[in-house]
Design an enzyme around this catalytic site. Structure first.
Site, PDB file in Angstrom:
ATOM      1  N   GLY A 277      -3.428  -7.763 -33.653  1.00 53.79           N
ATOM      2  CA  GLY A 277      -4.249  -8.863 -33.168  1.00 53.79           C
ATOM      3  C   GLY A 277      -4.809  -9.772 -34.244  1.00 53.79           C
TER       4      GLY A 277
ATOM      5  CB  SER B 187       7.144  -3.280 -34.421  1.00 57.63           C
ATOM      6  OG  SER B 187       5.852  -3.761 -34.700  1.00 57.63           O
ATOM      7  NE  ARG B 188      13.961  -7.336 -36.255  1.00 57.85           N
ATOM      8  CZ  ARG B 188      14.213  -7.836 -37.462  1.00 57.85           C
ATOM      9  NH1 ARG B 188      13.414  -8.758 -37.979  1.00 57.85           N
ATOM     10  NH2 ARG B 188      15.259  -7.411 -38.150  1.00 57.85           N
ATOM     11  CB  ALA B 189       6.535 -10.930 -34.255  1.00 52.45           C
TER      12      ALA B 189
ATOM     13  CB  THR C 248       2.650 -11.365 -28.243  1.00 54.34           C
ATOM     14  OG1 THR C 248       1.795 -10.358 -28.818  1.00 54.34           O
ATOM     15  CG2 THR C 248       3.268 -10.805 -26.981  1.00 54.34           C
ATOM     16  CB  SER C 249       1.962 -11.224 -33.718  1.00 52.67           C
ATOM     17  OG  SER C 249       3.019 -10.668 -34.453  1.00 52.67           O
TER      18      SER C 249
ATOM     19  CB  THR D 253       5.023  -5.013 -41.204  1.00 53.03           C
ATOM     20  OG1 THR D 253       3.598  -5.121 -41.136  1.00 53.03           O
ATOM     21  CG2 THR D 253       5.410  -4.478 -42.567  1.00 53.03           C
TER      22      THR D 253
ATOM     23  CG  ASP E 151      -2.439  -3.298 -26.067  1.00 60.00           C
ATOM     24  OD1 ASP E 151      -2.034  -2.129 -26.047  1.00 60.00           O
ATOM     25  OD2 ASP E 151      -2.533  -3.969 -27.106  1.00 60.00           O
TER      26      ASP E 151
ATOM     27  CB  SER F 241       2.061   3.029 -27.515  1.00 58.19           C
ATOM     28  OG  SER F 241       2.890   2.270 -28.352  1.00 58.19           O
TER      29      SER F 241
END
Lengths: 529, 529
Positions: A192, A218-220, A222-223, A227, A280, A288
């Protein structure tokens, strides 16, 4: 030609009848949803009473998958002796095109009874969660059923023991790595906060200290960048498990994409309904994150919970509730967990977007005087807490150890080793080809920056093209507490495509995300760091 | 040939660029879900950053629809200058193939904010329900979003005023008929009882009495026959609104299928997620039934709530809670409602399946001595309650009036008028061509029938082919309280196809649905009738 084809197919149809159909890859991408395509004139379709949207089971040679049926009226796509599969379904079945398959109405997954009990408000047992999660991991749930599960378990519907059951079931549904080490560390942020690429600093520092740190990211979703997206600016991140293992054995750390490892696979399936709903909940977040970490073989985890007015967690009581739930479940899983509640009032670092964030990271590693201090400080503190997992480090000493590793250049050297081992991409932080189309967002009056909206800045960076366009994003020139004069540039938006620039401009015009006021208006952060 | 086609398409691609695509009907049936197909090499796809499962808006000439995107890698299905639509989506957009369309990322429907508030446990206002329901009726919600709405509102999540808001919003989302009459009557059963074709008797009786009774019914969804399926044995049921109006003007009643009238369209969309989940909460049941009735212009409704061990409602307290909710919402809607709680311990009538049920109905109308008495009695009582809506009928006199109309043959004459007006199908109740493949289910010992499982009998009739095969079904020879000897036939299953017969036999072998015991084991029904 079309009618000639249709006739040929019609002739082919009449000779069918043993219930077998020839498998065809339709080359249609339906994302995570398995779709099977059948011709309306197919004899199996007619006699079995299927309907569009029926759930069917496709079987061949002891392998089987579940899929949703779409009915094709077009003989050019599919003959009536063929069964078509969408890309994901074809790969899951894992047999060549042309192979004979059978198809039948799918029985509802066995665990649907447990889902109905949860929908009716009942408490579920470990075996119920095991049934549901293994069915979800095997793609036996439709999107409708998965959504029902996610909504029926989302708010306070699960008690903390049920959250543990869910997490344990998610671990059991996938593979679990074993690094044959007493201590395998990891860090994670609940997300976030734009920028915030601490992992790319914490990994080289802690690996240089000598701890085993097999970091997958992870890949983006929703951001504006994950990383894995930012690391990909510097090196290859899609490595096989064997490549990753070899790098970790040699260098103690890695920074790879975690998508292919089949760790907690139910989580990857559930996200396909959680994401569109922006759901979430604490229970799902805990299950998760902890299932992924335990599956990846971590024994010790530092978890970063940022709080701030536009962060995921907005108050200290909320952060404390979340902390207690994480700690309870981690305790049941025998995972050592250290939670830090951090300052989430604004983005961390100056850049938002893959290329800009990679520059921030490399500047910190190179002890460049223009490096963003907030990113450096936060990374050192997180690294310090990880280093304190070592039995021979006194509580409170970790920060200084981390700082020595960074200041001495050992962290930079370790990062270069990792980049080389993963496969370096050319990158020079001082020669950045940022998106050439720009917008300068200007202060309309003098004042002090007393608010930066994480969500709005993330939106603007995404509209500008990040992370799909790595050179797109937002470069922040002013942070919380900075004094500005009318006409000062608050931040610059970079884009590569005119349409992206236009979307970003509309977003900036609607709300540029900055609030100017007096020094006393800057909100306080009552957190450790 | 395939590669020749691919080349041609590739050439076609390079000439695109104005963002317009040529509309193509894919002729793929995806049921209620709108799907749009786009080639992966399509320039619009690449520049706009769509993904498979993105929600997109397709626009042309001021018309627009929402759809879920599937990405096609196969140039034989679709060129990269085309946009394909599934059957339902193509019909909704309502323009010819070949027309130029534009496509864009769909904004989330405006009402999603209200959905999120309900997911967070908040109470919603009338305007929130109006927003959600009008978006659902316009197909702006994905299946995931609809499921979230249905689950988040299903148990005790809505208070009774919210149920009224939901019902009113569902009425406003569609058209509303106005018969220009003071009293327009209707009857409805909440379902779950096989056979039970009372509407086909109540309509001719009450219409013969002179009340306006424009009865529309549904087809079977999960049951072995709906009133529309059974009526279709006798007459055409798919009539235009104009045809139906004319028939009601002339004969006071009709018995048609209600599917095309666009009454409470959100209800038809929501059922596509409620049905696969078998969700049928009181709130959704009340909103669905009452919105349909008010939209159809009804002013007075008799509602039948059967209770029994295998009915939808299984206890009197549950029936009373449901009754109070129906009455509260009907009151707010100014709909006169009379609720009867009836005996739902077993199927009503002898036949289950369209042809067998049509025979039961006609035998009652013809005062045939072999007519099922339970169907006759229940229909007379329901008709009596409707007749008592007349201001000049004393409470308690309705039953006798209804019986006179039936016994005198006036109900049969009225039914014949209605059948003729709708378009008669040939039918002779004494010359039935029932499915020739049969199973006789036999009593394995002597005893009294003390249980008949509604659900299991419905399953068996569906496995046998009903309602798709009108001549398939189950013919009951024994009912509750009947004495049987070992070897007596309890019921006969009729099927047309060997595979149907086999499925039905497996179901009978697993559980034939009958319980034999002593006379004292027959459960009592503490209901009006």
């Amino acid at each position: 030609m079309a009618s000639g084809l249709a006739t040929a197919h019609h002739n082919a149809c009449s000779s069918a009848g043993d219930g077998h159909l020839s498998l065809r890859r339709m080359r249609i991408d339906t994302y995570h949803e398995n779709v099977a395509y059948m011709h309306r004139d197919c004899e199996v379709y007619r006699t079995e009473g299927f309907k569009a949207l029926s759930k069917v089971e496709v079987r061949t040679n002891g392998r089987s998958i579940m899929a949703t049926l779409n009915v094709v009226d077009n003989g050019e796509f599919l003959t009536c002796n063929e069964l078509g599969l969408s890309n994901a379904a074809f790969e899951q079945l894992g047999v060549p095109a042309g192979q004979l398959v059978t198809i039948s109405q799918a029985d509802p997954p066995q665990s649907i009874q447990a889902l109905h009990r949860k929908l009716a408000g009942e408490r579920l047992e470990m075996r119920d969660f095991q049934g549901i999660i293994s069915d979800i991991a095997a793609h036996r749930y439709s999107k409708i059923e998965m959504t029902a599960f996610v909504v029926a378990t989302h708010r306070d519907e699960l008690d903390r023991e049920e959250v543990y059951y869910l997490t344990q079931a998610m671990i059991e549904a996938g593979r679990r790595l074993d690094w044959k080490e007493h201590v395998v560390v990891d860090k994670h942020c609940i997300g976030g906060i734009p920028g915030n690429r601490t992992s790319m600093l914490v990994v080289p520092i802690v690996a240089a200290y000598g701890m085993v740190f097999p970091k997958t990211s992870s890949r983006a979703i929703t951001s504006p960048s994950g990383t894995a997206d930012t690391m990909e600016v510097l090196a290859k991140v899609e490595l096989s498990f064997e490549q990753m293992t070899r790098i970790v054995r040699e260098h103690h750390g890695c920074l790879t994409w975690g998508g292919t490892a089949q760790l907690s696979p139910a989580d990857d399936v559930l996200i396909s309904v959680e994401r569109p709903l922006s759901l979430d909940s604490p229970a799902q977040m805990v299950a998760s994150i902890l299932s992924k970490k335990v599956s990846a073989g971590s024994t010790h985890l530092v978890l970063d919970i940022p709080i701030g007015p536009t962060a995921k967690v907005r108050s200290m009581p909320e952060a404390q509730r979340l902390r207690r739930l994480f700690e309870y479940v981690a305790g049941r899983l025998k995972l050592s967990l250290d939670i830090v509640i951090t300052d989430g009032r604004q983005p961390i670092g100056n850049g938002i977007g893959p290329l800009l964030e990679a520059r921030d990271v490399m500047r910190v590693l190179e002890n460049d005087p223009t490096a963003p201090m907030d990113l450096r400080q936060k990374s050192l503190r997180l690294a310090g807490r990880l280093i304190e997992f070592s039995p021979d480090v006194r509580g409170g000493d970790g920060y200084a150890i981390a700082r020595d590793i960074l200041d001495s250049g050992r962290a930079l050297a370790k990062m270069k080793d990792i980049i080389r081992a993963q496969g370096a991409h050319p990158f020079d932080p001082n020669q950045l080809s940022l998106g050439a189309l720009t917008i300068d967002v200007i202060a309309d009056r003098a004042g002090v920056v007393c608010g930066i909206d994480n969500l709005q800045l993330a939106h603007i960076a995404r509209f500008a093209g990040a992370p799909k366009v790595p050179s797109a994003g937002v470069n922040l020139f002013k942070k919380l507490g900075d004094e500005v004069q009318a006409g000062d540039v608050l931040y610059r938006v970079h884009a590569n495509y005119p349409s992206d620039l236009q979307f970003a401009r509309q977003a900036c015009d609607k709300a540029n995300g900055y609030t100017l006021g007096q020094a006393s208006d800057v909100p306080h952060a009552f957190v450790e760091f």
